[in-house]
Design an enzyme around this catalytic site. Structure first.
Site, PDB file in Angstrom:
ATOM      1  CG  ASP A  33      -2.044   0.985   1.111  1.00 33.83           C
ATOM      2  OD1 ASP A  33      -3.209   0.526   0.983  1.00 33.83           O
ATOM      3  OD2 ASP A  33      -1.806   2.211   1.122  1.00 33.83           O
ATOM      4  CB  ILE A  34       0.717   4.287  -2.135  1.00 32.08           C
ATOM      5  CG1 ILE A  34       1.797   5.158  -2.744  1.00 32.08           C
ATOM      6  CG2 ILE A  34      -0.506   5.085  -1.780  1.00 32.08           C
ATOM      7  CD1 ILE A  34       1.424   5.686  -4.125  1.00 32.08           C
ATOM      8  CG  ASN A  91     -12.344  -0.618   3.601  1.00 30.44           C
ATOM      9  OD1 ASN A  91     -12.747  -0.964   4.710  1.00 30.44           O
ATOM     10  ND2 ASN A  91     -11.160  -0.052   3.412  1.00 30.44           N
ATOM     11  CD  GLN A  98     -14.768  -0.821  -2.984  1.00 31.12           C
ATOM     12  OE1 GLN A  98     -15.919  -1.111  -2.638  1.00 31.12           O
ATOM     13  NE2 GLN A  98     -14.170  -1.394  -4.007  1.00 31.12           N
ATOM     14  CG  HIS A 104      -8.676  -3.182  -2.577  1.00 31.22           C
ATOM     15  ND1 HIS A 104      -9.631  -2.492  -3.283  1.00 31.22           N
ATOM     16  CD2 HIS A 104      -8.472  -2.470  -1.447  1.00 31.22           C
ATOM     17  CE1 HIS A 104      -9.975  -1.411  -2.622  1.00 31.22           C
ATOM     18  NE2 HIS A 104      -9.294  -1.369  -1.488  1.00 31.22           N
ATOM     19  CG  LEU A 105      -8.956  -9.568   0.237  1.00 27.44           C
ATOM     20  CD1 LEU A 105      -8.652 -11.009   0.643  1.00 27.44           C
ATOM     21  CD2 LEU A 105     -10.307  -9.145   0.795  1.00 27.44           C
ATOM     22  CG  HIS A 106      -6.776  -2.890   3.040  1.00 26.48           C
ATOM     23  ND1 HIS A 106      -6.076  -1.719   2.851  1.00 26.48           N
ATOM     24  CD2 HIS A 106      -7.988  -2.698   2.460  1.00 26.48           C
ATOM     25  CE1 HIS A 106      -6.824  -0.861   2.185  1.00 26.48           C
ATOM     26  NE2 HIS A 106      -7.995  -1.420   1.939  1.00 26.48           N
TER      27      HIS A 106
END
Ligand code: AMP
Length: 119
Positions: A33-34, A91, A98, A104-106
């Protein structure tokens, strides 16, 4: 909601913009993640055009769903998080906050993560 092929994760999947890739297999692509919220914060996306969890779970072929779930497990193991522990979160929609309309999954880890939700 129709899938927007110009969303940022679609562009990452197509290799049109850079990312810090950490894992890839036939069904799964994962990158840092950025704006990390934990010492390890990786995003995992399935290789398909699905907006959200509801869209993915209802419309993706079973082999992609199974392959993605297995891929995320392998990702957690590759990151060395299996023993210490980690958290997976997704999310969905406005209340879920979201912001990118590609499922996507974190995956968070690397410290004790505390409460499930911050109020
Ligand atoms: P969500 O709010 O669940 O849609 O999460 C979107 C996540 O994508 C956020 O945690 C962002 O920090 C992250 N993000 C946005 N753009 C990028 C990017 N180009 N590379 C990596 N992560 C990104």
């Amino acid at each position: 909601m129709a899938y927007d092929r110009n969303n940022i994760f679609a562009k990452i999947l197509r290799g049109e913009i850079p990312c810090k890739k950490v894992y890839e297999d036939e069904f799964t692509f994962a990158f840092h993640d950025i704006n990390p919220q934990a010492p390890t914060h990786v995003l995992a996306v399935p290789k398909g055009e699905y907006v959200s969890w509801v869209d993915f779970s209802a419309s993706a072929p079973p082999e992609l769903i199974v392959g993605f779930v297995r891929g995320v497990g392998k990702l957690a193991k590759q990151l060395g998080l299996e023993d210490a522990g980690f958290r997976i979160l997704t999310n969905h929609g406005a209340d879920g906050e979201q912001t990118v309309p590609h499922i996507h999954l974190h995956l968070f880890g690397g410290k004790r993560l505390g409460a499930m939700l911050v109020k």
